[in-house]
Design a protein around this motif. Structure first.
Motif, PDB file in Angstrom:
ATOM      1  N   SER A   1      42.012  -8.769  -3.811  1.00 15.67           N
ATOM      2  CA  SER A   1      42.843  -9.365  -2.762  1.00 15.67           C
ATOM      3  C   SER A   1      44.136  -9.911  -3.357  1.00 15.67           C
ATOM      4  N   ASN A   2      45.225  -9.619  -2.692  1.00 12.22           N
ATOM      5  CA  ASN A   2      46.511 -10.182  -3.091  1.00 12.22           C
ATOM      6  C   ASN A   2      46.853 -11.403  -2.249  1.00 12.22           C
ATOM      7  N   ASN A   3      45.859 -11.922  -1.549  1.00 14.20           N
ATOM      8  CA  ASN A   3      46.069 -13.056  -0.657  1.00 14.20           C
ATOM      9  C   ASN A   3      45.975 -14.348  -1.463  1.00 14.20           C
ATOM     10  N   PRO A   4      47.057 -15.104  -1.579  1.00 12.04           N
ATOM     11  CA  PRO A   4      47.017 -16.326  -2.385  1.00 12.04           C
ATOM     12  C   PRO A   4      46.094 -17.400  -1.840  1.00 12.04           C
ATOM     13  N   LEU A   5      45.675 -17.258  -0.575  1.00 11.65           N
ATOM     14  CA  LEU A   5      44.755 -18.236   0.002  1.00 11.65           C
ATOM     15  C   LEU A   5      43.303 -17.968  -0.380  1.00 11.65           C
ATOM     16  N   VAL A   6      43.010 -16.769  -0.875  1.00 14.03           N
ATOM     17  CA  VAL A   6      41.656 -16.439  -1.320  1.00 14.03           C
ATOM     18  C   VAL A   6      41.496 -16.935  -2.751  1.00 14.03           C
ATOM     19  N   THR A   7      40.752 -18.016  -2.905  1.00 19.22           N
ATOM     20  CA  THR A   7      40.652 -18.646  -4.229  1.00 19.22           C
ATOM     21  C   THR A   7      39.219 -18.816  -4.716  1.00 19.22           C
ATOM     22  N   GLY A   8      38.227 -18.453  -3.884  1.00 19.76           N
ATOM     23  CA  GLY A   8      36.843 -18.639  -4.296  1.00 19.76           C
ATOM     24  C   GLY A   8      35.936 -17.518  -3.830  1.00 19.76           C
ATOM     25  N   PHE A   9      34.755 -17.462  -4.461  1.00 18.46           N
ATOM     26  CA  PHE A   9      33.720 -16.487  -4.096  1.00 18.46           C
ATOM     27  C   PHE A   9      32.388 -17.217  -3.972  1.00 18.46           C
ATOM     28  N   ASN A  10      31.603 -16.787  -2.994  1.00 19.65           N
ATOM     29  CA  ASN A  10      30.358 -17.471  -2.661  1.00 19.65           C
ATOM     30  C   ASN A  10      29.312 -16.425  -2.288  1.00 19.65           C
ATOM     31  N   MET A  11      28.053 -16.825  -2.294  1.00 16.89           N
ATOM     32  CA  MET A  11      27.003 -16.012  -1.688  1.00 16.89           C
ATOM     33  C   MET A  11      26.196 -16.906  -0.757  1.00 16.89           C
ATOM     34  N   ALA A  12      26.091 -16.485   0.501  1.00 14.88           N
ATOM     35  CA  ALA A  12      25.334 -17.222   1.511  1.00 14.88           C
ATOM     36  C   ALA A  12      24.240 -16.303   2.040  1.00 14.88           C
ATOM     37  N   GLY A  13      23.728 -16.603   3.234  1.00 15.84           N
ATOM     38  CA  GLY A  13      22.716 -15.745   3.823  1.00 15.84           C
ATOM     39  C   GLY A  13      21.303 -16.213   3.530  1.00 15.84           C
ATOM     40  N   GLU A  14      20.345 -15.345   3.761  1.00 21.91           N
ATOM     41  CA  GLU A  14      18.925 -15.681   3.646  1.00 21.91           C
ATOM     42  C   GLU A  14      18.543 -15.926   2.189  1.00 21.91           C
ATOM     43  N   GLU A  15      18.337 -17.193   1.874  1.00 23.32           N
ATOM     44  CA  GLU A  15      18.110 -17.619   0.484  1.00 23.32           C
ATOM     45  C   GLU A  15      16.799 -17.085  -0.089  1.00 23.32           C
ATOM     46  N   ARG A  16      15.866 -16.718   0.794  1.00 25.25           N
ATOM     47  CA  ARG A  16      14.545 -16.277   0.325  1.00 25.25           C
ATOM     48  C   ARG A  16      14.513 -14.788  -0.020  1.00 25.25           C
ATOM     49  N   MET A  17      15.625 -14.095   0.167  1.00 29.79           N
ATOM     50  CA  MET A  17      15.643 -12.651  -0.083  1.00 29.79           C
ATOM     51  C   MET A  17      16.250 -12.345  -1.451  1.00 29.79           C
ATOM     52  N   GLY A  18      15.539 -11.539  -2.234  1.00 29.73           N
ATOM     53  CA  GLY A  18      16.049 -11.119  -3.533  1.00 29.73           C
ATOM     54  C   GLY A  18      16.031 -12.233  -4.562  1.00 29.73           C
ATOM     55  N   ARG A  19      16.350 -11.858  -5.797  1.00 25.76           N
ATOM     56  CA  ARG A  19      16.444 -12.818  -6.889  1.00 25.76           C
ATOM     57  C   ARG A  19      17.914 -13.029  -7.216  1.00 25.76           C
ATOM     58  N   VAL A  20      18.260 -14.223  -7.682  1.00 25.98           N
ATOM     59  CA  VAL A  20      19.646 -14.484  -8.073  1.00 25.98           C
ATOM     60  C   VAL A  20      20.104 -13.459  -9.109  1.00 25.98           C
ATOM     61  N   ALA A  21      19.176 -13.065  -9.985  1.00 25.14           N
ATOM     62  CA  ALA A  21      19.513 -12.103 -11.043  1.00 25.14           C
ATOM     63  C   ALA A  21      20.070 -10.801 -10.478  1.00 25.14           C
ATOM     64  N   ASP A  22      19.644 -10.442  -9.269  1.00 25.50           N
ATOM     65  CA  ASP A  22      20.095  -9.189  -8.666  1.00 25.50           C
ATOM     66  C   ASP A  22      21.579  -9.222  -8.282  1.00 25.50           C
ATOM     67  N   TYR A  23      22.131 -10.424  -8.206  1.00 25.89           N
ATOM     68  CA  TYR A  23      23.501 -10.589  -7.695  1.00 25.89           C
ATOM     69  C   TYR A  23      24.499 -11.044  -8.768  1.00 25.89           C
TER      70      TYR A  23
END
Length: 332
Positions: A150-172
């Motif tokens: 993204s060349n958008n100067p307002l985009v400054t962070g990255f997150n992961m939300a959604g169903e916390e019980r699905m998958g392992r953190v290691a997968d992401y």
């Protein structure tokens, strides 16, 4: 009273911030029957699964970049009316794609709303691009790659939300590595639906500077000490936690204990109208229900600004605004 206090928020989902009155306006615009999810000016849901259904139906009322500009400006204007000087908005490009708008137009609308609100009120805001965990690792990695390019100067962070019980953190983990390499700030939802182990996994594998929610860390004293040592900031949303049944009441909520143990914490509203709250109400809850003093609340606002995904120059400007506002309230 906390009404006059300067405020900052670094955890709020943009679709989840839609006021019921605006949702009704959008429903009329598109001829949508709201009877199943909006009654008497309030969103209707009974448990977490129904909350997600209600959320999706409200989100579906915003279909164009103009709609998203209107939603974003409306929320930021509301925040500014509460003496909020800074906001970070959690957004999902996946949603823009799913509704046929496209991620670029989706982000462009949100960015325009930020510009309009700043011009009107002076509030500063940034965008946290978010992958949805329940769509799987490939989807979250693709969102990270999108954010990184993204060349958008307002985009400054990255997150992961959604169903916390699905998958392992290691997968992401790869998604977070991509975002980190692009210079984006990292945060991740953990320790809300799932227990302390999810916070430990996030610290071990993602190494974020912040964790969304994270309150279940309180169940592990060693983890609490680790969070304090690392200085990891917890984006705490007390009203959300009670509404979703993470804790039965505010007396049971661990925010005070976490702060007293040296963990860096701040106040946020998550999806405010869905939970019958607002950022101003979260500040009121902190004093009336959780027993924080005004200096402690101002300290949490400072923590939010210190942890904000902004450059150093902007951070100093925001901290100066906080200090000035704090002095004005002391002498006003």
């Amino acid at each position: 009273m906390t009404t006059h206090l300067p405020k900052a928020e670094i955890h709020c989902h943009i679709e989840g911030a839609a006021p019921p009155a605006l949702a009704a306006e959008q429903a009329a615009k598109y001829g949508v029957d709201t009877g199943s999810f909006l009654r008497d000016g309030s969103y209707v849901w009974s448990d977490f699964a129904q909350f997600l259904v209600c959320y999706d139906r409200v989100a579906a009322l915003f279909r164009t970049d103009v709609d998203y500009a209107h939603l974003t400006e409306t929320y930021l204007n509301e925040l500014a009316s509460m003496n909020t000087i800074y906001s970070e908005i959690i957004v999902s490009p996946d949603h823009g794609d799913r509704i046929g708008l496209g991620a670029d137009a989706y982000l462009a609308g949100i960015s325009e709303g930020i510009r309009l609100a700043k011009d009107k009120t002076g509030i500063e805001a940034r965008i946290i691009v978010t992958g949805e965990r329940h769509f799987g690792p490939d989807s979250v990695i693709a969102v990270a790659e999108y954010a990184a390019k993204s060349n958008n100067p307002l985009v400054t962070g990255f997150n992961m939300a959604g169903e916390e019980r699905m998958g392992r953190v290691a997968d992401y983990v790869r998604a977070f590595d991509i975002a980190r390499d692009a210079g984006l700030g990292l945060t991740i939802h953990a320790g809300e639906v799932c227990g302390a182990f999810s916070v430990s996994d996030a610290l071990d594998l993602v190494r974020p500077s912040r964790i969304g929610h994270g309150v279940r860390a309180a169940e592990d004293p060693d983890l609490v000490a680790r969070l304090a040592d690392l200085g990891t900031v917890l984006e705490v949303c007390p009203g959300s936690n009670i509404a979703l049944g993470v804790y039965p009441d505010f007396r049971s909520h661990p925010l005070k204990r976490l702060m007293e143990a040296g963990v860096r914490v701040c106040l946020n509203s998550d999806d405010p109208p869905f939970f019958g709250t607002s950022l101003a109400n979260e500040y009121r809850i902190a004093t009336d229900d959780l027993g924080f003093s005004v200096p402690e609340i101002n300290g949490m606002t400072r923590t939010a600004l210190e942890a904000a995904f902004v450059d150093d120059e902007m951070r100093q400007r925001l901290l100066m605004r906080l200090e000035t506002a704090d002095l004005n309230t002391q002498h006003g």
